[in-house]
Design a protein around this motif. Structure first.
Motif, mmCIF file in Angstrom:
data_model
loop_
_atom_site.group_PDB
_atom_site.id
_atom_site.type_symbol
_atom_site.label_atom_id
_atom_site.label_comp_id
_atom_site.label_asym_id
_atom_site.label_seq_id
_atom_site.Cartn_x
_atom_site.Cartn_y
_atom_site.Cartn_z
ATOM 1 N N HIS A 180 40.617 45.538 32.585
ATOM 2 C CA HIS A 180 40.801 44.320 33.376
ATOM 3 C C HIS A 180 42.270 44.092 33.721
ATOM 4 C CE1 HIS A 180 36.758 42.503 31.827
ATOM 5 N NE2 HIS A 180 36.589 43.507 32.671
ATOM 6 N N ARG A 208 44.380 44.236 37.611
ATOM 7 C CA ARG A 208 45.353 43.285 38.136
ATOM 8 C C ARG A 208 46.757 43.899 38.163
ATOM 9 N NH1 ARG A 208 42.845 37.993 38.371
ATOM 10 N NH2 ARG A 208 40.686 38.543 38.811
ATOM 11 N N ALA A 261 41.970 38.957 28.949
ATOM 12 C CA ALA A 261 42.940 39.433 29.934
ATOM 13 C C ALA A 261 43.748 38.291 30.534
ATOM 14 C CB ALA A 261 42.220 40.211 31.033
ATOM 15 N N ASN A 282 36.010 38.075 37.716
ATOM 16 C CA ASN A 282 35.300 39.352 37.844
ATOM 17 C C ASN A 282 36.340 40.416 38.180
ATOM 18 O OD1 ASN A 282 35.825 38.233 40.346
ATOM 19 N ND2 ASN A 282 33.836 38.754 41.242
ATOM 20 N N PHE A 283 37.063 40.858 37.179
ATOM 21 C CA PHE A 283 38.299 41.616 37.337
ATOM 22 C C PHE A 283 38.140 42.879 38.168
ATOM 23 C CE2 PHE A 283 39.026 38.992 33.672
ATOM 24 C CZ PHE A 283 40.335 38.606 33.813
ATOM 25 N N LEU A 284 36.993 43.500 38.124
ATOM 26 C CA LEU A 284 36.849 44.787 38.772
ATOM 27 C C LEU A 284 36.346 44.671 40.208
ATOM 28 C CD1 LEU A 284 35.481 46.908 35.792
ATOM 29 C CD2 LEU A 284 37.824 46.404 36.478
#
Length: 243
Positions: free
Chosen positions: A102, A106, A207, A238-240
């Motif tokens: 995660h 970013r 994260a 929703n990091f991805l």
């Protein structure tokens, strides 16, 4: 053993709503504090540190692994020790592959750095089953420069957490302390943006907690100051999901 008071649902709900007001106030204050952290100035890193990792020598810029930001956990591991600090070990044990993934999503890399020679790090890493990149700063001033190795011959008294250490370090010895440092890469230059020590490293969770330490933050639309991310994301963790 002392336990919470037993009450009916209505009394509990009233107390919970009252506490919620204070929680929301704290959330707003934390958001403001994080924004001020992102507004901190930064310092160019000119020292040509050479670290040693699993694949050989590496410069600080190499630790970014092609990303814009780098978070370093200063893991306490004196060169004379055979094992890393148990408390630092507990913290690294909680860093799941998903959390690192995660952060990477970013534009942020994560690495461990310790003073012990690389073979000792490799042995301990194998025993623990860790996959996070771990680099030795042995033979450099990196730990001294970033305030996690106390050397009374260097400063009297040594400085930790931006103030004189409240206890003595025996002459002729050094002492390790925990910390986190954040760096930003701009073109070919590396900048130090933030470091935290002591209790500042024991409340991080998920994260978002780590990203809040960095100059670019969560890189979401609502954050201040504006313009830090090339493409700001909605405030959904929703990091991805591509921005």
């Amino acid at each position: 053993m002392t336990l919470p008071q037993i009450v009916d649902r209505e009394v509990w709900l009233a107390a919970r709503v009252e506490l919620l007001v204070r929680e929301k106030e704290m959330t707003r204050r934390i958001d403001a504090l994080n924004a001020d952290r992102r507004r901190l100035p930064m310092v160019r890193v000119n020292e040509p540190y050479e670290f040693h990792g699993a694949h050989g020598p590496a410069r600080l810029a190499d630790l970014f692994d092609g990303r814009r930001q780098l978070i370093v956990q200063h893991v306490m591991f004196d060169p004379s020790w055979d094992d890393a600090c148990p408390s630092c070990t507990a913290g690294v044990d909680e860093l799941s592959p998903g959390l690192i993934e995660h952060l990477n999503a970013r534009d942020t890399s994560f690495a461990l750095i310790s003073r012990a020679p690389q073979p000792k790090l490799a042995d301990y890493q194998a025993r623990k089953g860790w996959t996070i990149p771990w680099y030795s700063s042995h033979g450099t001033n990196f730990n001294l420069d970033y305030g996690v190795t106390m050397d009374p011959s260097d400063e009297d008294p040594p400085i930790y957490n931006y103030k004189p250490l409240p206890w003595a370090v025996e002459p002729g010895t050094t002492q390790e302390q925990p910390g986190m440092s954040c760096f930003l890469k701009v073109d070919d230059a590396v900048f130090h943006t933030y470091s935290t020590f002591g209790r500042g490293v024991d409340h991080l969770g998920g994260a978002y907690g780590f990203l809040d330490l960095t100059a670019l933050g969560r890189q979401e639309e609502w954050e201040e100051p504006k313009g830090r991310a090339s493409s700001a994301r909605p405030s959904v963790p929703n990091f991805l999901t591509p921005s």
